[in-house]
Design a protein around this motif. Structure first.
Motif, PDB file in Angstrom:
ATOM      1  N   TYR A 145      -5.968  -1.121  -6.272  1.00 13.59           N
ATOM      2  CA  TYR A 145      -6.090  -0.441  -4.930  1.00 13.59           C
ATOM      3  C   TYR A 145      -6.702   0.960  -5.150  1.00 13.59           C
ATOM      4  N   ARG A 199       0.962  -1.188   0.016  1.00 20.29           N
ATOM      5  CA  ARG A 199       0.124   0.010  -0.061  1.00 20.29           C
ATOM      6  C   ARG A 199       0.884   1.074   0.129  1.00 20.29           C
ATOM      7  N   VAL A 213      -3.782  -7.683  -3.874  1.00 26.24           N
ATOM      8  CA  VAL A 213      -4.093  -6.739  -2.718  1.00 26.24           C
ATOM      9  C   VAL A 213      -5.318  -6.966  -2.063  1.00 26.24           C
ATOM     10  N   TYR A 239       2.450   1.801  -3.386  1.00 23.35           N
ATOM     11  CA  TYR A 239       1.401   2.361  -4.184  1.00 23.35           C
ATOM     12  C   TYR A 239       1.067   3.556  -4.136  1.00 23.35           C
TER      13      TYR A 239
END
Lengths: 98, 407
Positions: B243, B218, B344, B221
């Motif tokens: 995401y 995360r 994810v 990203y």
């Protein structure tokens, strides 16, 4: 608001290679090492005509792009100019062979 | 349910899904020889393979690439610069208007080599660095490799080479250093490139310990989204687009469709992360050469057919992540039409927990053999072993005769 000069004289950057594809073409700039996609066959035709036509607008018309579509193609040409895929060229002086 | 789209020009990715007449970009590993033994090496490199393509065979491949209008090749290895004909091949490629980007650990980027590189418009350099500090880097790439890479950067900067790439494999230990990597790239006038750790080659052995945690994915990203096109990824992280917004790039698996790999012995694989018979399409030495493998091989034809999302089809994120990376699934023993091991949404973790999962063996191994010293004791043989035991059938007249020890 695109600021691309449709009345100006343009050409493909000498370091750009064009590879035709069914959807248009792939463009690769050996100087900036960037890849671009031309997703439209008429845009590809216009880009190729830039060198021989007196203006970008003429290149578009010769490529079969209608006046009501010009805004969209102008935006595409501006993107290409921003990434240096196409550059300004010096127009031949009056009386000089083109 | 979506309604069938009216006939209109397909999206670019649709054209790419079904393959192009020539790859957009091609990875070519010139040799399995390498001075390093990075723990995550995708190609398990170390020792040269005796069947590697000769200089002439390499030039024939370049001729084909020029005919196919492949704009550039990503040359790697092994360490490609240790091939004695490396510069000859680079010159040959650029003379035929096939650009070269090559990956190196920097070992041969001397001040002279850096000047030579800076003078060419058709060559780009990608320096591998897997830690912003020597401690983190050398744990993966070997002692002294950080200094080697930094020395190469100093040489490239001094030669005026702007915009070379610093290529980082994102791991559990360096995702906390993203800003430091960016600072290094800025300091040397380079561009940062982040790529995904794949469980391929020796990477399979360390993937469990080194692949990013869910929280780190995360973080990565968000960091990549914030930096946009400033930071390159080689389209590595398209599985993270689940995401939210897609990251810059094509965001699709290009294996056998727009990318492929030629390995040092001329085998052609669907992608650089899949050196395994399952993904081998042919060899450039076969009749018809690389062109025929690219255009006609059964494997590539198959990859260009519409793929099914399998278990992923019902997932809301499937349109953006498209099931993730084929090689990552294969080498972790997951079904190819299921979730990516680093999905994810967490589906990968559940799939990895399957007790029946079996991880396939790697396709080849050119790793340096163990270099631990082998202890041998050298000394006189014990007396009683000086002559072999005498068989009852022995016919030699001197069988069993032992001369007296001389004083």
């Amino acid at each position: 608001m695109p600021s691309f000069d449709m009345a100006g004289t343009w050409t493909l950057h000498p370091q750009v290679a064009v590879r035709p594809e069914p959807f248009g073409a792939l463009l690769y700039h050996f100087g900036t090492r960037r890849l671009s996609f031309l997703k439209d066959l008429r845009l590809l035709a216009a880009v190729r005509l830039l060198t021989d036509e007196p203006s970008a607008a003429d290149a578009c018309r010769t490529a079969g792009i209608h006046d009501h579509e010009l805004a969209r193609y102008r935006a595409a040409l501006e993107t290409l100019a921003t990434s240096h895929m196409i550059v300004r060229r010096t127009p031949p002086r009056p009386g000089e062979a083109p | 349910m979506t309604t069938p789209a009216p006939p209109r020009p397909a999206r670019l990715v649709d054209h790419f899904q079904y393959g192009l007449d020539a790859p957009i970009c091609l990875t070519w590993e010139l040799t399995y020889a390498c001075n390093l033994s990075c723990v995550h090496c995708l190609s398990s490199s170390g020792r040269r393979d005796p069947h590697e393509l000769s200089t002439d065979e390499c030039k024939a491949v370049i001729d084909e690439l020029a005919r196919m209008q492949v704009f550039y090749v990503n040359i790697g290895g092994g360490e490609p610069t240790v091939r004695p004909d490396f510069w000859e091949l680079v010159d040959y490629a650029t003379a035929h208007r096939v650009g070269v980007k090559f990956s190196t650990n920097g070992v041969r980027i001397t001040p002279e080599a850096a000047r030579r590189l800076a003078a060419s418009d058709y060559v780009d350099v990608q320096l591998s660095l897997d830690g912003a500090t020597a401690e983190v880097n050398d744990a993966v790439r070997g002692r002294g490799s950080y200094d080697t890479a930094l020395r190469a950067m100093v040489n490239l900067r001094a030669a005026g080479f702007r915009g070379f790439k610093i290529s980082v494999v994102a791991t559990r230990h360096n995702i906390c250093q993203l800003d430091e990597f960016k600072a290094i790239a800025d300091r040397y006038g380079a561009q940062l490139r982040l790529t995904r750790l794949r469980p391929s080659g020796r990477g399979a052995d360390v993937w469990d310990e080194l692949h990013p945690t869910a929280a780190q994915q995360r973080q990565l990203y968000d960091w990549l989204s914030a930096h946009g096109e400033d930071v390159l990824t080689g389209d590595s992280f398209f599985h993270l687009s689940a995401y939210g917004g897609a990251l810059p790039g094509l965001n699709l698996c290009g294996a056998g469709r727009v990318v492929c790999l030629i390995d040092p012995v001329g085998d052609v694989y669907a992608c650089p992360f899949a050196i395994h018979d399952t993904f081998k399409a042919g060899n450039v030495r076969d009749e018809g050469g690389f062109t025929r493998v690219w255009r006609e091989s059964d494997l590539f034809t198959d990859l260009r057919r519409p793929q099914t999302g399998g278990a992923c089809t019902s997932c809301s994120a499937y349109d953006s992540c498209r099931g993730g990376c084929m090689a990552a699934k294969f080498f972790t023993g997951l079904p190819l039409d299921g979730p990516d091991p680093e999905c994810v949404q967490g589906h990968g973790e559940r799939a990895l927990a399957d007790p029946d999962r079996t991880v396939p063996a790697q396709g080849q191994d050119h790793s340096h053999r163990g270099r631990k010293p082998v202890f041998v004791s050298i000394g006189g043989r014990p007396d009683d072993s000086r002559t072999p035991p005498v068989s009852p059938c022995e016919e030699h007249p001197l069988a069993g005769f032992r001369p007296a020890e001389l004083p």
